[in-house]
Design a protein around this motif. Structure first.
Motif, mmCIF file in Angstrom:
data_model
loop_
_atom_site.group_PDB
_atom_site.id
_atom_site.type_symbol
_atom_site.label_atom_id
_atom_site.label_comp_id
_atom_site.label_asym_id
_atom_site.label_seq_id
_atom_site.Cartn_x
_atom_site.Cartn_y
_atom_site.Cartn_z
ATOM 1 N N ALA A 1 -14.288 -6.210 8.170
ATOM 2 C CA ALA A 1 -13.696 -7.555 8.126
ATOM 3 C C ALA A 1 -14.607 -8.521 8.850
ATOM 4 N N VAL B 1 -0.925 -14.556 2.297
ATOM 5 C CA VAL B 1 -0.213 -13.278 2.459
ATOM 6 C C VAL B 1 0.939 -13.415 3.458
ATOM 7 N N ALA C 1 -1.378 -8.062 9.178
ATOM 8 C CA ALA C 1 -0.023 -7.857 8.629
ATOM 9 C C ALA C 1 0.021 -7.822 7.112
ATOM 10 N N SER D 1 -14.961 -13.267 14.144
ATOM 11 C CA SER D 1 -15.130 -11.841 14.491
ATOM 12 C C SER D 1 -15.765 -11.048 13.345
ATOM 13 N N ALA E 1 4.712 -5.766 5.312
ATOM 14 C CA ALA E 1 5.551 -4.616 4.962
ATOM 15 C C ALA E 1 5.996 -3.863 6.224
ATOM 16 N N PHE F 1 0.862 -1.187 0.000
ATOM 17 C CA PHE F 1 0.000 0.000 0.000
ATOM 18 C C PHE F 1 0.900 1.239 0.000
ATOM 19 N N VAL G 1 -5.069 -13.324 8.903
ATOM 20 C CA VAL G 1 -6.013 -14.418 8.753
ATOM 21 C C VAL G 1 -5.852 -15.126 7.405
ATOM 22 N N SER G 2 -4.851 -14.725 6.632
ATOM 23 C CA SER G 2 -4.599 -15.369 5.338
ATOM 24 C C SER G 2 -3.205 -15.995 5.331
ATOM 25 N N THR H 1 -14.607 -12.602 9.857
ATOM 26 C CA THR H 1 -13.947 -13.906 9.846
ATOM 27 C C THR H 1 -14.883 -14.894 10.537
ATOM 28 N N VAL I 1 -6.958 -11.580 14.419
ATOM 29 C CA VAL I 1 -6.308 -10.581 15.279
ATOM 30 C C VAL I 1 -7.042 -10.437 16.613
ATOM 31 N N PHE I 2 -8.364 -10.460 16.575
ATOM 32 C CA PHE I 2 -9.118 -10.269 17.823
ATOM 33 C C PHE I 2 -8.816 -11.409 18.800
HETATM 34 C C1 LIG Z 1 -5.608 -3.397 4.841
HETATM 35 S S1 LIG Z 1 -4.760 -4.944 4.798
HETATM 36 C C2 LIG Z 1 -3.514 -4.597 5.940
HETATM 37 C C3 LIG Z 1 -2.371 -3.867 5.318
HETATM 38 C C4 LIG Z 1 -1.073 -4.049 6.030
HETATM 39 N N1 LIG Z 1 -1.125 -3.578 7.388
HETATM 40 C C5 LIG Z 1 0.055 -3.382 5.277
HETATM 41 O O1 LIG Z 1 0.697 -2.499 5.826
HETATM 42 O O2 LIG Z 1 0.309 -3.737 4.131
HETATM 43 C C6 LIG Z 1 -5.857 -5.977 5.676
HETATM 44 C C7 LIG Z 1 -5.325 -7.361 6.059
HETATM 45 O O3 LIG Z 1 -6.078 -7.753 7.197
HETATM 46 C C8 LIG Z 1 -6.305 -9.145 7.150
HETATM 47 N N2 LIG Z 1 -7.450 -9.378 8.036
HETATM 48 C C9 LIG Z 1 -8.720 -8.957 7.914
HETATM 49 N N3 LIG Z 1 -9.445 -9.289 9.013
HETATM 50 C C10 LIG Z 1 -8.602 -9.938 9.851
HETATM 51 C C11 LIG Z 1 -8.750 -10.486 11.138
HETATM 52 N N4 LIG Z 1 -9.903 -10.440 11.815
HETATM 53 N N5 LIG Z 1 -7.663 -11.041 11.713
HETATM 54 C C12 LIG Z 1 -6.480 -11.106 11.064
HETATM 55 N N6 LIG Z 1 -6.267 -10.571 9.842
HETATM 56 C C13 LIG Z 1 -7.320 -9.989 9.241
HETATM 57 C C14 LIG Z 1 -6.512 -9.449 5.688
HETATM 58 O O4 LIG Z 1 -6.227 -10.815 5.417
HETATM 59 C C15 LIG Z 1 -5.513 -8.474 5.039
HETATM 60 O O5 LIG Z 1 -4.282 -9.112 4.803
#
Ligand SMILES: C[S@@+](CC[C@H](N)C(=O)[O-])C[C@H]1O[C@@H](n2cnc3c(N)ncnc32)[C@H](O)[C@@H]1O
Length: 334
Positions: A247, A197, A171, A252, A175, A147, A193-194, A249, A222-223
Protein backbone atom coordinates in the motif's frame (compact mmCIF):
# COMPACT_ATOMS: atom_id res chain seq x y z
CA UNK A 1 -4.28 -19.01 -23.41
CA UNK A 2 -7.09 -21.53 -22.99
CA UNK A 3 -6.72 -24.45 -20.68
CA UNK A 4 -9.09 -27.35 -19.99
CA UNK A 5 -10.55 -25.61 -16.95
CA UNK A 6 -12.57 -28.61 -15.81
CA UNK A 7 -9.78 -31.16 -15.80
CA UNK A 8 -8.66 -32.37 -12.37
CA UNK A 9 -4.88 -32.66 -12.49
CA UNK A 10 -2.76 -34.39 -9.95
CA UNK A 11 0.95 -33.82 -9.59
CA UNK A 12 1.77 -37.14 -11.20
CA UNK A 13 -1.45 -38.50 -12.62
CA UNK A 14 -3.32 -37.84 -15.87
CA UNK A 15 -5.93 -35.13 -16.37
CA UNK A 16 -9.44 -36.37 -15.49
CA UNK A 17 -12.20 -34.68 -17.45
CA UNK A 18 -15.54 -33.94 -15.85
CA UNK A 19 -18.51 -32.35 -17.62
CA UNK A 20 -18.98 -28.72 -16.47
CA UNK A 21 -22.47 -29.45 -15.09
CA UNK A 22 -21.18 -32.39 -13.00
CA UNK A 23 -18.26 -30.34 -11.75
CA UNK A 24 -20.58 -27.56 -10.54
CA UNK A 25 -22.94 -30.11 -8.98
CA UNK A 26 -20.06 -31.67 -7.05
CA UNK A 27 -18.90 -28.26 -5.84
CA UNK A 28 -22.43 -27.31 -4.74
CA UNK A 29 -22.79 -30.55 -2.78
CA UNK A 30 -19.58 -29.80 -0.90
CA UNK A 31 -20.85 -26.30 0.02
CA UNK A 32 -24.37 -27.44 1.00
CA UNK A 33 -23.76 -26.94 4.76
CA UNK A 34 -23.06 -23.24 4.11
CA UNK A 35 -26.24 -22.75 2.14
CA UNK A 36 -28.21 -24.67 4.80
CA UNK A 37 -26.89 -22.20 7.41
CA UNK A 38 -28.36 -19.29 5.42
CA UNK A 39 -25.10 -18.10 3.89
CA UNK A 40 -25.60 -16.96 0.29
CA UNK A 41 -22.03 -15.81 -0.38
CA UNK A 42 -19.29 -18.41 -0.70
CA UNK A 43 -16.60 -19.69 -3.05
CA UNK A 44 -18.08 -22.25 -5.40
CA UNK A 45 -14.92 -23.30 -7.27
CA UNK A 46 -11.42 -22.97 -5.82
CA UNK A 47 -8.77 -23.62 -8.44
CA UNK A 48 -7.47 -27.14 -8.98
CA UNK A 49 -8.93 -28.31 -5.65
CA UNK A 50 -12.34 -28.12 -7.39
CA UNK A 51 -11.08 -29.26 -10.80
CA UNK A 52 -10.59 -25.75 -12.27
CA UNK A 53 -6.87 -24.87 -12.34
CA UNK A 54 -6.28 -21.11 -12.45
CA UNK A 55 -9.95 -20.28 -11.89
CA UNK A 56 -12.09 -19.40 -8.90
CA UNK A 57 -15.82 -18.81 -8.98
CA UNK A 58 -17.56 -16.94 -6.18
CA UNK A 59 -21.27 -16.99 -5.56
CA UNK A 60 -22.84 -13.78 -4.26
CA UNK A 61 -26.53 -14.66 -4.05
CA UNK A 62 -27.87 -14.51 -7.60
CA UNK A 63 -24.55 -13.35 -9.07
CA UNK A 64 -21.38 -15.24 -9.90
CA UNK A 65 -17.90 -13.73 -10.10
CA UNK A 66 -15.15 -15.67 -11.88
CA UNK A 67 -11.50 -14.83 -11.20
CA UNK A 68 -8.98 -15.92 -13.81
CA UNK A 69 -5.33 -16.31 -12.85
CA UNK A 70 -2.17 -16.94 -14.86
CA UNK A 71 -3.57 -15.44 -18.10
CA UNK A 72 -6.35 -18.04 -18.27
CA UNK A 73 -9.18 -17.31 -20.75
CA UNK A 74 -12.81 -17.64 -19.65
CA UNK A 75 -14.45 -20.93 -20.58
CA UNK A 76 -18.00 -20.13 -21.77
CA UNK A 77 -19.35 -23.68 -21.26
CA UNK A 78 -18.26 -23.74 -17.62
CA UNK A 79 -19.62 -20.24 -16.86
CA UNK A 80 -22.92 -21.06 -18.53
CA UNK A 81 -23.20 -24.38 -16.66
CA UNK A 82 -22.65 -22.55 -13.37
CA UNK A 83 -25.16 -19.84 -14.27
CA UNK A 84 -27.78 -22.43 -15.20
CA UNK A 85 -27.30 -24.63 -12.07
CA UNK A 86 -27.58 -21.66 -9.73
CA UNK A 87 -30.18 -19.78 -11.73
CA UNK A 88 -27.80 -16.81 -11.57
CA UNK A 89 -28.71 -13.49 -13.16
CA UNK A 90 -25.16 -12.68 -14.21
CA UNK A 91 -21.59 -13.98 -14.34
CA UNK A 92 -18.83 -11.36 -14.08
CA UNK A 93 -15.24 -12.10 -15.06
CA UNK A 94 -12.13 -10.60 -13.44
CA UNK A 95 -8.67 -11.22 -14.84
CA UNK A 96 -6.29 -11.33 -11.90
CA UNK A 97 -2.81 -9.88 -12.27
CA UNK A 98 0.05 -11.24 -10.14
CA UNK A 99 -0.09 -8.22 -7.80
CA UNK A 100 -3.35 -6.26 -8.04
CA UNK A 101 -2.41 -3.77 -5.34
CA UNK A 102 0.48 -2.47 -7.47
CA UNK A 103 -1.74 -1.54 -10.46
CA UNK A 104 -3.21 1.84 -11.31
CA UNK A 105 -6.98 2.26 -11.00
CA UNK A 106 -7.26 2.36 -14.83
CA UNK A 107 -5.34 -0.89 -15.26
CA UNK A 108 -7.50 -2.56 -12.63
CA UNK A 109 -10.71 -1.39 -14.37
CA UNK A 110 -9.52 -2.86 -17.68
CA UNK A 111 -9.03 -6.25 -16.05
CA UNK A 112 -12.48 -6.23 -14.45
CA UNK A 113 -15.19 -5.06 -16.87
CA UNK A 114 -18.26 -3.42 -15.29
CA UNK A 115 -20.58 -5.50 -17.48
CA UNK A 116 -21.09 -9.25 -17.04
CA UNK A 117 -19.73 -11.87 -19.45
CA UNK A 118 -23.04 -13.74 -19.19
CA UNK A 119 -26.53 -12.41 -18.27
CA UNK A 120 -27.89 -8.99 -17.35
CA UNK A 121 -25.96 -6.38 -15.37
CA UNK A 122 -26.62 -6.33 -11.62
CA UNK A 123 -25.49 -3.03 -10.06
CA UNK A 124 -25.85 -4.27 -6.51
CA UNK A 125 -27.17 -7.24 -4.62
CA UNK A 126 -27.43 -8.03 -0.92
CA UNK A 127 -26.02 -11.31 0.38
CA UNK A 128 -26.26 -13.03 3.75
CA UNK A 129 -23.37 -14.44 5.74
CA UNK A 130 -24.24 -16.11 9.04
CA UNK A 131 -27.27 -13.83 9.25
CA UNK A 132 -25.37 -10.62 8.44
CA UNK A 133 -26.30 -8.66 5.29
CA UNK A 134 -23.62 -7.21 3.01
CA UNK A 135 -23.95 -5.13 -0.14
CA UNK A 136 -22.12 -6.57 -3.14
CA UNK A 137 -21.37 -4.57 -6.30
CA UNK A 138 -20.29 -7.26 -8.80
CA UNK A 139 -19.24 -4.83 -11.54
CA UNK A 140 -17.00 -2.73 -9.27
CA UNK A 141 -13.37 -3.52 -10.04
CA UNK A 142 -11.49 -6.58 -8.85
CA UNK A 143 -13.03 -6.55 -5.36
CA UNK A 144 -16.81 -6.60 -5.05
CA UNK A 145 -17.38 -5.78 -1.38
CA UNK A 146 -16.72 -8.89 0.70
CA UNK A 147 -13.64 -11.12 1.06
CA UNK A 148 -15.18 -14.56 1.35
CA UNK A 149 -12.15 -16.26 2.91
CA UNK A 150 -12.59 -14.13 6.07
CA UNK A 151 -16.01 -15.57 6.95
CA UNK A 152 -14.77 -17.55 9.97
CA UNK A 153 -12.70 -14.58 11.17
CA UNK A 154 -15.74 -12.28 10.94
CA UNK A 155 -17.67 -14.82 13.04
CA UNK A 156 -14.81 -14.81 15.56
CA UNK A 157 -14.79 -10.99 15.69
CA UNK A 158 -18.51 -11.04 16.42
CA UNK A 159 -17.91 -13.49 19.27
CA UNK A 160 -14.97 -11.47 20.64
CA UNK A 161 -16.82 -8.15 20.48
CA UNK A 162 -19.20 -7.99 23.47
CA UNK A 163 -18.25 -5.08 25.73
CA UNK A 164 -15.11 -4.23 23.76
CA UNK A 165 -13.95 -1.04 22.02
CA UNK A 166 -12.91 -2.11 18.53
CA UNK A 167 -10.66 -0.35 16.02
CA UNK A 168 -10.98 -1.71 12.47
CA UNK A 169 -7.92 -0.68 10.41
CA UNK A 170 -7.93 -0.96 6.58
CA UNK A 171 -11.70 -1.25 6.98
CA UNK A 172 -12.70 -1.46 3.26
CA UNK A 173 -16.53 -1.97 3.34
CA UNK A 174 -16.45 -2.34 7.14
CA UNK A 175 -17.37 -6.03 7.14
CA UNK A 176 -15.42 -6.58 10.38
CA UNK A 177 -16.95 -3.40 11.80
CA UNK A 178 -20.49 -4.64 11.14
CA UNK A 179 -19.68 -8.03 12.73
CA UNK A 180 -18.20 -6.32 15.82
CA UNK A 181 -21.12 -3.88 16.17
CA UNK A 182 -23.69 -6.68 15.85
CA UNK A 183 -21.69 -8.71 18.37
CA UNK A 184 -22.12 -6.04 21.03
CA UNK A 185 -18.97 -3.92 20.86
CA UNK A 186 -19.38 -0.72 22.89
CA UNK A 187 -17.62 1.26 20.16
CA UNK A 188 -16.37 0.44 16.65
CA UNK A 189 -14.10 2.81 14.73
CA UNK A 190 -13.37 2.05 11.05
CA UNK A 191 -10.38 3.62 9.26
CA UNK A 192 -9.73 3.56 5.53
CA UNK A 193 -8.02 5.78 2.98
CA UNK A 194 -10.97 5.57 0.56
CA UNK A 195 -14.10 7.66 1.08
CA UNK A 196 -16.14 5.50 -1.28
CA UNK A 197 -15.53 2.25 0.61
CA UNK A 198 -16.37 3.96 3.90
CA UNK A 199 -19.68 5.13 2.38
CA UNK A 200 -20.24 1.50 1.34
CA UNK A 201 -19.46 0.48 4.92
CA UNK A 202 -22.12 2.87 6.21
CA UNK A 203 -24.63 1.26 3.86
CA UNK A 204 -23.63 -2.15 5.27
CA UNK A 205 -24.31 -0.83 8.79
CA UNK A 206 -27.73 0.45 7.67
CA UNK A 207 -28.59 -2.88 6.00
CA UNK A 208 -28.14 -4.51 9.41
CA UNK A 209 -30.15 -1.94 11.35
CA UNK A 210 -27.05 -0.37 12.93
CA UNK A 211 -26.83 3.36 13.58
CA UNK A 212 -23.89 5.17 12.00
CA UNK A 213 -22.01 8.05 13.65
CA UNK A 214 -19.73 10.08 11.38
CA UNK A 215 -16.84 9.82 13.87
CA UNK A 216 -16.84 6.01 13.58
CA UNK A 217 -15.87 6.14 9.88
CA UNK A 218 -12.49 7.81 9.63
CA UNK A 219 -11.10 8.74 6.23
CA UNK A 220 -7.33 8.69 6.50
CA UNK A 221 -4.09 6.78 6.60
CA UNK A 222 -3.99 3.95 9.13
CA UNK A 223 -0.37 4.70 10.01
CA UNK A 224 -1.21 8.34 10.80
CA UNK A 225 -4.28 7.43 12.81
CA UNK A 226 -2.57 4.69 14.83
CA UNK A 227 0.17 7.20 15.73
CA UNK A 228 -2.42 9.82 16.63
CA UNK A 229 -4.47 7.44 18.80
CA UNK A 230 -1.29 6.22 20.52
CA UNK A 231 -0.13 9.81 21.23
CA UNK A 232 -3.51 10.79 22.62
CA UNK A 233 -3.78 7.60 24.74
CA UNK A 234 -7.00 6.68 22.96
CA UNK A 235 -7.34 3.01 23.86
CA UNK A 236 -9.17 0.08 22.25
CA UNK A 237 -9.69 -3.48 23.45
CA UNK A 238 -9.45 -5.13 20.03
CA UNK A 239 -7.50 -3.69 17.10
CA UNK A 240 -8.11 -5.42 13.76
CA UNK A 241 -5.33 -4.96 11.21
CA UNK A 242 -6.03 -6.42 7.76
CA UNK A 243 -3.74 -4.62 5.31
CA UNK A 244 -3.29 -5.24 1.58
CA UNK A 245 0.08 -6.85 0.70
CA UNK A 246 1.35 -3.49 -0.61
CA UNK A 247 0.00 0.00 0.00
CA UNK A 248 1.28 3.43 -0.91
CA UNK A 249 -0.54 6.56 0.18
CA UNK A 250 0.49 10.24 0.27
CA UNK A 251 2.01 9.68 3.70
CA UNK A 252 3.01 6.01 3.96
CA UNK A 253 4.48 3.02 2.15
CA UNK A 254 3.80 -0.51 3.29
CA UNK A 255 4.92 -3.96 2.22
CA UNK A 256 3.62 -6.93 4.16
CA UNK A 257 6.89 -8.87 3.93
CA UNK A 258 8.92 -5.88 5.16
CA UNK A 259 6.71 -3.88 7.52
CA UNK A 260 4.38 -6.25 9.38
CA UNK A 261 6.39 -6.14 12.63
CA UNK A 262 6.44 -2.34 12.65
CA UNK A 263 2.69 -2.16 11.93
CA UNK A 264 1.89 -4.68 14.68
CA UNK A 265 3.91 -2.70 17.23
CA UNK A 266 2.23 0.56 16.17
CA UNK A 267 -1.23 -1.02 16.53
CA UNK A 268 -0.26 -2.28 20.00
CA UNK A 269 0.25 1.33 21.17
CA UNK A 270 -3.54 1.81 20.83
CA UNK A 271 -4.50 -1.05 23.16
CA UNK A 272 -5.87 -0.65 26.66
CA UNK A 273 -5.10 -3.14 29.46
CA UNK A 274 -5.98 -6.69 28.40
CA UNK A 275 -6.41 -5.57 24.79
CA UNK A 276 -5.68 -7.82 21.83
CA UNK A 277 -4.61 -7.49 18.21
CA UNK A 278 -6.11 -9.38 15.29
CA UNK A 279 -3.36 -9.39 12.66
CA UNK A 280 -4.15 -10.57 9.12
CA UNK A 281 -2.01 -11.22 6.05
CA UNK A 282 -3.25 -12.20 2.63
CA UNK A 283 0.09 -13.15 1.13
CA UNK A 284 1.14 -16.50 -0.33
CA UNK A 285 4.72 -15.18 -0.38
CA UNK A 286 4.75 -14.92 3.43
CA UNK A 287 5.03 -18.40 4.98
CA UNK A 288 3.19 -19.05 8.25
CA UNK A 289 6.38 -19.17 10.34
CA UNK A 290 7.63 -15.86 8.91
CA UNK A 291 4.21 -14.27 9.55
CA UNK A 292 4.27 -15.42 13.18
CA UNK A 293 7.83 -14.21 13.68
CA UNK A 294 6.96 -10.83 12.15
CA UNK A 295 3.84 -10.15 14.22
CA UNK A 296 5.66 -10.98 17.46
CA UNK A 297 9.05 -9.45 16.60
CA UNK A 298 8.54 -5.82 17.64
CA UNK A 299 6.19 -6.32 20.58
CA UNK A 300 7.61 -5.29 23.93
CA UNK A 301 5.16 -6.93 26.37
CA UNK A 302 6.32 -9.42 28.99
CA UNK A 303 5.04 -12.47 27.09
CA UNK A 304 3.68 -11.60 23.63
CA UNK A 305 1.84 -14.62 22.26
CA UNK A 306 -0.52 -15.90 19.60
CA UNK A 307 -3.78 -17.05 21.17
CA UNK A 308 -5.55 -18.32 18.03
CA UNK A 309 -4.90 -18.82 14.32
CA UNK A 310 -7.15 -18.92 11.25
CA UNK A 311 -6.60 -19.91 7.61
CA UNK A 312 -8.89 -20.10 4.56
CA UNK A 313 -12.21 -21.79 5.54
CA UNK A 314 -11.78 -25.34 4.24
CA UNK A 315 -15.40 -26.01 3.27
CA UNK A 316 -15.31 -23.62 0.31
CA UNK A 317 -11.55 -23.00 0.03
CA UNK A 318 -10.25 -26.59 -0.16
CA UNK A 319 -6.45 -26.60 -0.34
CA UNK A 320 -5.31 -26.29 -3.98
CA UNK A 321 -2.06 -27.87 -5.13
CA UNK A 322 -1.23 -24.90 -7.33
CA UNK A 323 -1.13 -22.25 -4.58
CA UNK A 324 0.58 -22.26 -1.18
CA UNK A 325 -1.60 -21.32 1.82
CA UNK A 326 -2.04 -17.55 1.64
CA UNK A 327 -4.34 -16.42 4.44
CA UNK A 328 -2.78 -16.00 7.87
CA UNK A 329 -4.68 -14.53 10.80
CA UNK A 330 -3.56 -14.44 14.42
CA UNK A 331 -5.19 -13.19 17.60
CA UNK A 332 -2.35 -11.77 19.68
CA UNK A 333 -1.93 -10.78 23.28
CA UNK A 334 1.02 -8.36 23.03
C1 LIG B 1 -7.46 -5.86 1.87
S1 LIG B 1 -8.58 -4.50 1.95
C2 LIG B 1 -9.08 -4.67 3.60
C3 LIG B 1 -10.17 -5.68 3.75
C4 LIG B 1 -11.03 -5.47 4.95
N1 LIG B 1 -10.28 -5.54 6.18
C5 LIG B 1 -12.18 -6.45 4.98
O1 LIG B 1 -12.28 -7.22 5.92
O2 LIG B 1 -12.98 -6.46 4.05
C6 LIG B 1 -7.49 -3.14 1.98
C7 LIG B 1 -8.12 -1.78 2.31
O3 LIG B 1 -7.06 -1.00 2.85
C8 LIG B 1 -7.21 0.34 2.44
N2 LIG B 1 -5.89 0.95 2.60
C9 LIG B 1 -4.74 0.67 1.96
N3 LIG B 1 -3.71 1.38 2.49
C10 LIG B 1 -4.23 2.12 3.50
C11 LIG B 1 -3.67 3.02 4.43
N4 LIG B 1 -2.36 3.30 4.46
N5 LIG B 1 -4.49 3.57 5.34
C12 LIG B 1 -5.81 3.31 5.34
N6 LIG B 1 -6.41 2.44 4.50
C13 LIG B 1 -5.62 1.85 3.58
C14 LIG B 1 -7.75 0.25 1.04
O4 LIG B 1 -8.44 1.45 0.69
C15 LIG B 1 -8.67 -0.98 1.14
O5 LIG B 1 -9.99 -0.58 1.42
Amino acid sequence: MTRPAHGTRSASGPTRHVAPGDLIERALTRRAPLADAGTTAYRLLHRDADGTPGLTLDRFGACLVANLYDGLAPEPALLEAARAKIGAEAVYVKRRPAQASRLTAEARAALAPATPAVGQAVDETVVAENGIAYEIRPGTGLSVGLFLDMRDVRAAVRALAPGRRVLNCFAYTCAFGVAAALGGATEVVNVDVSQSVLAWGRRNYALNGLATRAEDFIFGDVFDWLSRFGRKHRAFDLVIVDPPPFATTKTSRFSITRDLGRLTALAATCLGPGGQLLMCANAAELPQAAFERAVLSDLTGARPRIERRWHEPNLDFPRPRELPPYLKVALITP
